[in-house]
Structures are given as C-alpha cells and as structure tokens.
Design a protein around this motif. Structure first.
Motif, PDB file in Angstrom:
ATOM      1  N   LEU A 105       0.873  -1.177   0.000  1.00 20.89           N
ATOM      2  CA  LEU A 105       0.000   0.000   0.000  1.00 20.89           C
ATOM      3  C   LEU A 105       0.910   1.227   0.000  1.00 20.89           C
ATOM      4  CD1 LEU A 105      -2.654  -1.028   2.697  1.00 20.89           C
ATOM      5  CD2 LEU A 105      -2.829  -1.219   0.211  1.00 20.89           C
ATOM      6  N   PRO A 106       0.843   2.042  -1.036  1.00 19.35           N
ATOM      7  CA  PRO A 106       1.726   3.217  -1.084  1.00 19.35           C
ATOM      8  C   PRO A 106       1.617   4.124   0.136  1.00 19.35           C
ATOM      9  CG  PRO A 106       0.767   2.814  -3.225  1.00 19.35           C
ATOM     10  CD  PRO A 106       0.096   1.849  -2.290  1.00 19.35           C
ATOM     11  N   LYS A 107       0.434   4.184   0.758  1.00 16.42           N
ATOM     12  CA  LYS A 107       0.311   5.031   1.958  1.00 16.42           C
ATOM     13  C   LYS A 107       1.258   4.527   3.053  1.00 16.42           C
ATOM     14  CE  LYS A 107      -3.309   2.424   4.294  1.00 16.42           C
ATOM     15  NZ  LYS A 107      -4.419   2.429   5.217  1.00 16.42           N
ATOM     16  N   ASP A 108       1.452   3.186   3.113  1.00 13.01           N
ATOM     17  CA  ASP A 108       2.366   2.617   4.118  1.00 13.01           C
ATOM     18  C   ASP A 108       3.825   2.944   3.771  1.00 13.01           C
ATOM     19  OD1 ASP A 108       0.166   1.584   5.393  1.00 13.01           O
ATOM     20  OD2 ASP A 108       0.419  -0.452   4.595  1.00 13.01           O
ATOM     21  N   TRP A 109       4.115   2.983   2.475  1.00 15.83           N
ATOM     22  CA  TRP A 109       5.474   3.361   2.057  1.00 15.83           C
ATOM     23  C   TRP A 109       5.771   4.794   2.483  1.00 15.83           C
ATOM     24  CZ3 TRP A 109       5.705   1.454  -3.795  1.00 15.83           C
ATOM     25  CH2 TRP A 109       5.633   0.058  -3.814  1.00 15.83           C
ATOM     26  N   VAL A 110       4.772   5.677   2.294  1.00 19.84           N
ATOM     27  CA  VAL A 110       4.971   7.084   2.696  1.00 19.84           C
ATOM     28  C   VAL A 110       5.232   7.161   4.194  1.00 19.84           C
ATOM     29  CG1 VAL A 110       3.917   9.373   2.835  1.00 19.84           C
ATOM     30  CG2 VAL A 110       3.530   7.956   0.798  1.00 19.84           C
ATOM     31  N   ALA A 111       4.387   6.450   4.969  1.00 19.86           N
ATOM     32  CA  ALA A 111       4.530   6.487   6.438  1.00 19.86           C
ATOM     33  C   ALA A 111       5.898   5.942   6.855  1.00 19.86           C
ATOM     34  CB  ALA A 111       3.404   5.674   7.084  1.00 19.86           C
ATOM     35  N   ALA A 112       6.312   4.829   6.228  1.00 21.32           N
ATOM     36  CA  ALA A 112       7.596   4.217   6.585  1.00 21.32           C
ATOM     37  C   ALA A 112       8.762   5.148   6.257  1.00 21.32           C
ATOM     38  CB  ALA A 112       7.761   2.896   5.841  1.00 21.32           C
ATOM     39  N   LEU A 113       8.645   5.869   5.160  1.00 20.14           N
ATOM     40  CA  LEU A 113       9.730   6.788   4.778  1.00 20.14           C
ATOM     41  C   LEU A 113       9.761   8.018   5.677  1.00 20.14           C
ATOM     42  CD1 LEU A 113       9.598   6.443   0.897  1.00 20.14           C
ATOM     43  CD2 LEU A 113      11.399   5.666   2.447  1.00 20.14           C
ATOM     44  N   MET A 114       8.584   8.466   6.115  1.00 22.23           N
ATOM     45  CA  MET A 114       8.564   9.578   7.075  1.00 22.23           C
ATOM     46  C   MET A 114       9.286   9.163   8.360  1.00 22.23           C
ATOM     47  SD  MET A 114       4.748  11.169   6.736  1.00 22.23           S
ATOM     48  CE  MET A 114       4.373  12.354   5.450  1.00 22.23           C
ATOM     49  N   GLN A 115       9.008   7.935   8.787  1.00 21.97           N
ATOM     50  CA  GLN A 115       9.633   7.423  10.007  1.00 21.97           C
ATOM     51  C   GLN A 115      11.142   7.267   9.814  1.00 21.97           C
ATOM     52  OE1 GLN A 115       8.222   3.530  11.185  1.00 21.97           O
ATOM     53  NE2 GLN A 115       8.536   3.984  13.343  1.00 21.97           N
ATOM     54  N   ALA A 116      11.536   6.722   8.669  1.00 20.43           N
ATOM     55  CA  ALA A 116      12.970   6.510   8.402  1.00 20.43           C
ATOM     56  C   ALA A 116      13.719   7.840   8.364  1.00 20.43           C
ATOM     57  CB  ALA A 116      13.146   5.771   7.080  1.00 20.43           C
ATOM     58  N   ALA A 117      13.111   8.830   7.728  1.00 23.22           N
ATOM     59  CA  ALA A 117      13.764  10.143   7.646  1.00 23.22           C
ATOM     60  C   ALA A 117      13.973  10.706   9.053  1.00 23.22           C
ATOM     61  CB  ALA A 117      12.928  11.097   6.799  1.00 23.22           C
TER      62      ALA A 117
END
Lengths: 110, 135, 126
Positions: free
Chosen positions: B71-83
């Motif tokens: 789910l792309p929304k999960d990718w966005v959330a994961a990248l926000m967290q990683a950043a």
C-alpha cells in the motif's frame, strides 16, 4: 564559467518511444556545450543495454563523451546480467542520482 | 547546512514504475538523514490516501496476510519514520485542488495540503530538484 | 533561482482539467514569484498553434461550458514575461512550418536546447 553537471534519467526504451533517440542526442548536445553528462538508464530504459538489442544509440553516446550507467535493480529485474551489457554501459546503484541532486546538479527525467 | 532535495511526482499509485523508482530515491535520501520534500501533483495525491486496503490474491494462492499487498500510503509512512530516525524529515505536500477534484482528502498523518507556491518554495530551498512527470 | 519548464506531454487530460496542467502550474508558480522559462517540445509544440477549438463536448445532459483554451494560456504566460520557446524541428515535423503561432513565441532549433538549459539553474522536464 563553471562546468554544468547534468543527470539525464532515461526510463523509456527506444522500442516503445521514438523520443528516446532524441533524448540521447540531447545528452550528447549538452556535452558539446562543455558540460558533464551522465545518462542513467532505469526501468525499461535499461532494455537497449542488453547485448544484441538495438543498442547503437547507447554505444554512440558513450563514444560522444557521455557516461552511461544502468540501474542495478532494473537490470536484475529484467534478467540482464553484467556480462550481457553492451560496451560503454556500467551497472550502478540508484544512489548516484541522489548524490547528484545533493551536489546541486541538474536532473532531467524522461 | 542540512541537505535538502525535492521531488515532484505526478503518477497515481499502481499505474507506473515511476512511482516505485521515486520511492527508492526517497528511501536513499531518508536513510542519509536528508530533508526530503515531495510535491504530489495530479494523480500522485492519491499515494497517501488513507482508505487504501490490502487484499488477498487467489491467483497467487495467498490470503491477505500472506500476500502482504503493498500500500503506497504505508510506504509514505515508513519513509517519514525513516527520515526522522536518521535526523531528517520527509515533508509530503499534496496539491490541494488535485485532492479536491479526486475526492482523496483523507490522508495519513503527516501529509499536508498545499499549492504550487509550495513546490517553488521547496525547490528554492533545496540543493536539487527532480520532476518525475507522467504520460 | 531560474527554472526551465520543459513541456512535452500534450493534451493529457486537458478536457477534464480545462487546461494543460503544466502550463497551469507555470502560471501558478509565476504568481508566487517564480522566475521561469518554458520550452514546448515534441507534440506539445501544438499548444502554440492558433485556432485550437475544444468546445462543444457533452455527455448526456452534461455540457462543457468552459473548455480548455491552451493557446490563450500560453499567450498569457508570454504577457506575464515568461519566455516561451518551441522546437523548430518539432514544429516542422508536425506540418506546422507555415502555421500561425501565438504572438511572442520564440522558435529554437533543437541544437539550441542545451544552451537554453545552461542558462537556468534547474531544468524541470515534465
């Protein structure tokens, strides 16, 4: 004047898009203006890099002073091994694009 | 000075390899602790849409849990967290008019609404910008 | 900062959007203080042709009262001080060599594109 640094990201292949040849010509033209240019093949843009494919455009690019890199993941995804690449094309991680952006270079996506 | 790079994206989710490549680039920058700006324009505003749902896949012979459908929304959330974990920030701005015409206002936490002026401001404050248009 | 906007995707959802979305975002950013030039290449050179008419669409009882007027939008950019270029060869290949184009548009040979790119800080290829 400072040398311009360009990253031209080629995501399309010449089998699908006639415009790819013009992109290669543009990259060579930017070099002729005295700039440094890397063409980075990604997604289907790596398809002409396979030996035996219609790859004259890439071979000419390399001969015209353009550095040609191909995304390691896109190559692997399409079963193009390093020993199957035409001369002048070097496998590369995608990181070089981020390096280029962080250094203030111009980046063009096609 | 912190390194900042900006991406403008146009593709809707599940339509183009360009979206995946964009996420790979953002991931590299986030792991480095860079500040990353994303301006989502046109169809790309559906990328962080909160109502995306994973599904089972009978052709693959897997239930929903086994399929682990991206789910792309999960990718966005994961990248926000990683950043954030690496000392940077992922600032994801959805073009507001593009959101309205598509009815995708319900987005994950951290995504904000903006205008083309935000793209100009973000790019002006960045070392580099990459536009990934659509076709 | 100066940016060259390269527009190459033509007539993509222009009826739904009532404009070309990249011409539109160029207007919006110019309004926010951006320093921009525009290069129309490929089939997007057709945006500069006078006489485009997208009026008259209807679906059932729904009628489009405000169709896109892309040549007018391009002309308005020029009036705002944005330099707009078309690639000469792309114009000729589409049979537009003798066509009347928007006033103030500048014709650029393909070989001149690198120099145009060089004078901007960033090149945004949409």
């Amino acid at each position: 004047m400072a040398i311009g640094k360009y990253m031209v990201i080629a995501s399309r292949d010449p089998f699908e898009s006639r415009d790819v040849d013009q992109l290669y010509d543009l990259a060579a033209g930017i070099v002729r203006e005295g700039n440094e240019v890397t063409v980075f093949l990604v997604q289907n843009g790596v398809l002409p890099a396979r030996f035996g494919a219609r790859s004259e455009g890439l071979t000419k690019l390399s001969a015209r002073g353009v550095k040609v890199l191909a995304d390691e993941f896109s190559l692997r995804e399409r079963a193009i091994g390093g020993d199957q690449l035409v001369s002048g094309v070097t496998p590369s991680p995608l990181d070089v694009i981020v390096d280029h952006l962080a250094a203030g270079g111009k980046a063009l996506w096609h | 000075m912190a390194t900042t790079i900006t991406f403008a994206l146009m593709d809707p989710p599940y339509e183009s390899a360009r979206s995946t490549t964009a996420f790979r680039l953002i991931d590299i920058a986030a792991r480095r602790g860079y500040n990353v700006n994303v301006f989502a324009y046109e169809g790309a505003v559906a990328t962080p849409f909160a109502q995306q749902k994973a599904h089972p896949n009978a052709v693959h012979g897997r239930d929903a849990a086994q399929e682990n459908h991206p789910l792309p929304k999960d990718w966005v959330a994961a990248l926000m967290q990683a950043a954030a974990q690496n000392g940077g920030k992922l600032d994801w701005v959805n073009c507001g008019l593009c959101v309205d015409e598509r009815g995708v206002a319900e987005v994950i936490e951290g995504v904000r609404r903006g205008t083309p002026g935000d793209l100009w401001r973000m790019a002006s404050e960045s070392q580099g910008t990459l536009i990934i248009g659509t076709r | 900062m100066k940016v060259l906007q390269v527009i190459q995707s033509a007539y993509r959802a222009t009826l739904e959007e009532q404009d070309d979305t990249i011409v539109w975002i160029t207007h919006a950013m110019k309004g926010a203080g951006a320093d921009l030039e525009v290069l129309l290449r490929g089939s997007a050179v057709n945006y500069a042709v006078l006489g485009q008419d997208a009026s008259g669409l209807s679906f059932g009882s729904w009628r489009q009262s405000e169709p896109p007027k892309i040549a007018e939008d391009v002309a308005a950019l020029i009036k705002k001080g944005v330099g707009v270029f078309v690639v000469e060869e792309d114009v000729a290949e589409r049979g537009l060599g003798n066509a009347r184009l928007v006033d103030g548009i500048q014709r650029l040979p393909r070989a001149g594109i690198p120099a145009l790119m060089d004078r901007s800080d960033q090149v945004w290829m949409w």
